[in-house]
Design an enzyme around this catalytic site. Structure first.
Site, PDB file in Angstrom:
ATOM      1  N   CYS A 189      32.493  48.341  61.644  1.00 21.61           N
ATOM      2  CA  CYS A 189      33.019  47.313  62.560  1.00 21.61           C
ATOM      3  C   CYS A 189      34.177  47.811  63.417  1.00 21.61           C
ATOM      4  O   CYS A 189      34.571  47.159  64.375  1.00 21.61           O
ATOM      5  CB  CYS A 189      33.456  46.086  61.772  1.00 21.61           C
ATOM      6  SG  CYS A 189      32.127  45.422  60.785  1.00 21.61           S
ATOM      7  N   HIS A 242      38.656  41.898  65.327  1.00 22.46           N
ATOM      8  CA  HIS A 242      37.254  41.898  64.897  1.00 22.46           C
ATOM      9  C   HIS A 242      36.952  40.525  64.309  1.00 22.46           C
ATOM     10  O   HIS A 242      37.737  39.980  63.530  1.00 22.46           O
ATOM     11  CB  HIS A 242      37.037  43.010  63.872  1.00 22.46           C
ATOM     12  CG  HIS A 242      35.720  42.915  63.173  1.00 22.46           C
ATOM     13  ND1 HIS A 242      34.538  42.719  63.851  1.00 22.46           N
ATOM     14  CD2 HIS A 242      35.389  42.972  61.851  1.00 22.46           C
ATOM     15  CE1 HIS A 242      33.546  42.651  62.983  1.00 22.46           C
ATOM     16  NE2 HIS A 242      34.033  42.802  61.767  1.00 22.46           N
ATOM     17  N   ASN A 282      29.761  37.497  62.448  1.00 24.58           N
ATOM     18  CA  ASN A 282      30.289  38.861  62.476  1.00 24.58           C
ATOM     19  C   ASN A 282      29.218  39.793  63.056  1.00 24.58           C
ATOM     20  O   ASN A 282      28.216  40.060  62.398  1.00 24.58           O
ATOM     21  CB  ASN A 282      30.666  39.265  61.047  1.00 24.58           C
ATOM     22  CG  ASN A 282      31.176  40.690  60.949  1.00 24.58           C
ATOM     23  OD1 ASN A 282      31.055  41.477  61.890  1.00 24.58           O
ATOM     24  ND2 ASN A 282      31.725  41.028  59.791  1.00 24.58           N
TER      25      ASN A 282
HETATM   26  N1  ACO Z   1      27.799  29.043  49.975  1.00 20.95           N
HETATM   27  C1  ACO Z   1      28.277  28.397  48.881  1.00 20.95           C
HETATM   28  N2  ACO Z   1      28.963  29.026  47.919  1.00 20.95           N
HETATM   29  C2  ACO Z   1      29.179  30.347  48.076  1.00 20.95           C
HETATM   30  C3  ACO Z   1      28.715  31.076  49.186  1.00 20.95           C
HETATM   31  C4  ACO Z   1      27.980  30.364  50.164  1.00 20.95           C
HETATM   32  N3  ACO Z   1      27.498  30.950  51.268  1.00 20.95           N
HETATM   33  N4  ACO Z   1      29.076  32.358  49.054  1.00 20.95           N
HETATM   34  C5  ACO Z   1      29.775  32.460  47.915  1.00 20.95           C
HETATM   35  N5  ACO Z   1      29.830  31.242  47.318  1.00 20.95           N
HETATM   36  C6  ACO Z   1      30.477  30.890  46.062  1.00 20.95           C
HETATM   37  C7  ACO Z   1      30.604  32.032  45.101  1.00 20.95           C
HETATM   38  O1  ACO Z   1      29.423  32.210  44.379  1.00 20.95           O
HETATM   39  C8  ACO Z   1      31.751  31.576  44.239  1.00 20.95           C
HETATM   40  O2  ACO Z   1      31.249  30.662  43.295  1.00 20.95           O
HETATM   41  P1  ACO Z   1      31.815  30.657  41.793  1.00 20.95           P
HETATM   42  O3  ACO Z   1      33.272  30.317  41.942  1.00 20.95           O
HETATM   43  O4  ACO Z   1      30.991  29.626  41.148  1.00 20.95           O
HETATM   44  O5  ACO Z   1      31.604  32.051  41.288  1.00 20.95           O
HETATM   45  C9  ACO Z   1      32.644  30.781  45.213  1.00 20.95           C
HETATM   46  O6  ACO Z   1      31.810  30.474  46.334  1.00 20.95           O
HETATM   47  C10 ACO Z   1      33.851  31.527  45.693  1.00 20.95           C
HETATM   48  O7  ACO Z   1      33.470  32.847  46.093  1.00 20.95           O
HETATM   49  P2  ACO Z   1      34.498  33.845  46.693  1.00 20.95           P
HETATM   50  O8  ACO Z   1      33.834  35.166  46.902  1.00 20.95           O
HETATM   51  O9  ACO Z   1      35.754  33.797  45.894  1.00 20.95           O
HETATM   52  O10 ACO Z   1      34.781  33.158  48.125  1.00 20.95           O
HETATM   53  P3  ACO Z   1      35.829  33.549  49.201  1.00 20.95           P
HETATM   54  O11 ACO Z   1      36.715  32.409  49.486  1.00 20.95           O
HETATM   55  O12 ACO Z   1      36.466  34.877  48.913  1.00 20.95           O
HETATM   56  O13 ACO Z   1      34.911  33.727  50.484  1.00 20.95           O
HETATM   57  C11 ACO Z   1      33.958  35.477  51.811  1.00 20.95           C
HETATM   58  C12 ACO Z   1      33.918  34.719  50.499  1.00 20.95           C
HETATM   59  C13 ACO Z   1      33.723  34.491  52.944  1.00 20.95           C
HETATM   60  C14 ACO Z   1      32.877  36.549  51.828  1.00 20.95           C
HETATM   61  C15 ACO Z   1      35.364  36.111  51.992  1.00 20.95           C
HETATM   62  O14 ACO Z   1      35.727  36.814  50.828  1.00 20.95           O
HETATM   63  C16 ACO Z   1      35.440  37.047  53.160  1.00 20.95           C
HETATM   64  O15 ACO Z   1      35.319  36.658  54.308  1.00 20.95           O
HETATM   65  N6  ACO Z   1      35.696  38.353  52.902  1.00 20.95           N
HETATM   66  C17 ACO Z   1      35.779  39.337  53.952  1.00 20.95           C
HETATM   67  C18 ACO Z   1      34.417  39.647  54.434  1.00 20.95           C
HETATM   68  C19 ACO Z   1      34.403  40.516  55.638  1.00 20.95           C
HETATM   69  O16 ACO Z   1      35.277  40.484  56.456  1.00 20.95           O
HETATM   70  N7  ACO Z   1      33.336  41.293  55.718  1.00 20.95           N
HETATM   71  C20 ACO Z   1      33.003  42.020  56.852  1.00 20.95           C
HETATM   72  C21 ACO Z   1      33.749  43.288  57.029  1.00 20.95           C
HETATM   73  S1  ACO Z   1      33.177  43.991  58.474  1.00 20.95           S
HETATM   74  C22 ACO Z   1      32.033  45.204  58.170  1.00 20.95           C
HETATM   75  O17 ACO Z   1      32.353  46.366  58.170  1.00 20.95           O
HETATM   76  C23 ACO Z   1      30.587  44.803  57.918  1.00 20.95           C
END
Ligand code: ACO
Length: 334
Positions: free
Chosen positions: A112, A261, A291
């Site tokens: 990214c 980004h 993204n």
């Molecule tokens: N819908 C409903 N529930 C979900 C979903 C979904 N789509 N996805 C995860 N959950 C659940 C999980 O299973 C978890 O449930 P549990 O508590 O029963 O285990 C709960 O939601 C919380 O999960 P977390 O992973 O703690 O959620 P978080 O608030 O951290 O959000 C997310 C997750 C959105 C992925 C966040 O961590 C994030 O944005 N991280 C950065 C990602 C990013 O920027 N990636 C791209 C980098 S760029 C590249 O190089 C590709």
């Protein structure tokens, strides 16, 4: 400082719109969860358009805007982590599509962060008096890597492409690249992984096994430790913009825009607080596109330019972060 002018911009976004509601048909999720945790409402997904095709479409628009012929290009760089072929590069395919015979062409993969790395490279190439015009195209079909049974990643990503033409600025032009701050943290590479082909040839001893560098991955589908990426992103986004600004001798208040980004609206909000930026300066278009990896920053830039919201002489910071892990910020005068 390098006298570099962004002479033209252009984007290609696939027409297929996939809403959060549509996502609820394939995984256990909800519009409420996705919008609250990420800021995303919908994303565009390729209807089969290859990465090279989207790149060439975006490039044509950027060239038209720059009023340049393809034959005037000296270099074509395509930033992508989702090419159509290992060989040839997407950049060589774009060259053939455009008929840009004079250019030399290569792909750059910094996930990214690719666009920020490419802009830094372009400025350095433009110090060579033989180089006048460089086309950077960020083109990503990130949907190819996504596991659509994994709700924690599949809701995040979208496809798209965007291009800029970078030309040597004249003395009368205010345009310039003022500073960059690039970095990589390979030791934490395991938090965002998509594997390529394994070694396989007829002379491989039976049962020869070399363990995967990042744990067992049966194929190329993307795995992510979301919270680790989140913490990394907030830190490097804020710190690299502040460092580039200090290098450039620019106060954050002088920036017309900060274009991060587009990975998660919460990351951007937290980074803005950390760097004490005015929220009005921060561009967030994640709601409509998700993204799009290296394409996300130039898509935002192109939108601002086309809407007449960014004028010559205004200062902009861009900042990327992603797999590698990689990060980079750049400050330029448009
Ligand atoms: N819908 C409903 N529930 C979900 C979903 C979904 N789509 N996805 C995860 N959950 C659940 C999980 O299973 C978890 O449930 P549990 O508590 O029963 O285990 C709960 O939601 C919380 O999960 P977390 O992973 O703690 O959620 P978080 O608030 O951290 O959000 C997310 C997750 C959105 C992925 C966040 O961590 C994030 O944005 N991280 C950065 C990602 C990013 O920027 N990636 C791209 C980098 S760029 C590249 O190089 C590709």
């Amino acid at each position: 400082m390098t006298k570099m002018k962004i002479a033209g911009t252009g984007s290609f976004l696939p027409e297929l719109v996939v809403t959060n509601q549509m996502m609820t048909r394939i995984v256990d999720t909800s519009d409420e969860w996705i919008t609250t945790r990420t800021g995303i409402s919908e994303r565009r997904l390729s209807s089969g358009e290859p990465t090279w095709f989207m790149a060439a479409e975006a490039a044509r628009k950027a060239l038209a805007e720059a009023r340049l012929e393809p034959a005037q290009l000296d270099i074509i760089m395509v930033t992508t982590c989702t090419p159509d072929y290992y060989l040839p590069s997407a950049a060589c395919i774009v060259q053939a599509e455009l008929g840009a015979e004079r250019a030399f062409c290569f792909d750059l993969n910094a996930a990214c962060t690719g666009f920020v790395y490419a802009l830094d490279m372009a400025a350095r190439y433009l110090l060579d008096p033989q180089i006048h015009n460089i086309l950077i195209v960020a083109s990503e079909n990130i949907s190819k890597l996504v596991d659509y049974s994994d709700r924690s990643t599949c809701v995040l990503f979208g496809d798209g492409a965007s291009a800029v033409v970078c030309s040597r600025g004249t003395d009368e032009d205010p345009s310039a690249l003022l500073a960059t701050k690039l970095g990589s943290e390979g030791r934490t590479g395991h938090v965002l992984v998509s594997r390529a082909l394994k070694v396989r040839h007829p002379f491989l001893a039976d049962g020869a096994v070399w363990p995967d560098r990042f744990g067992e991955h049966s194929d190329h589908t993307l795995t992510m430790e979301g919270q680790e990426v989140f913490k990394f992103a907030v830190r490097v986004l804020a710190d690299s913009v502040l460092e580039a600004a200090a290098q450039a001798g620019v106060n954050l208040t002088e920036l017309r825009y900060i274009i991060p980004h587009q990975a998660n609206a919460r990351i951007v909000e937290a980074a803005a607080r950390r760097m004490k930026a005015n929220p009005a300066q921060i561009i967030s278009r994640i709601a409509d596109f998700g993204n799009t990896s290296s394409a996300s920053i130039p898509i935002c830039l192109d939108e601002l330019v086309r809407a007449g919201k960014l004028l010559r002489g205004e200062k902009v910071a861009i900042c990327g972060f992603g797999a590698g892990l990689t990060y980079g910020a750049a400050i330029f005068i448009y």
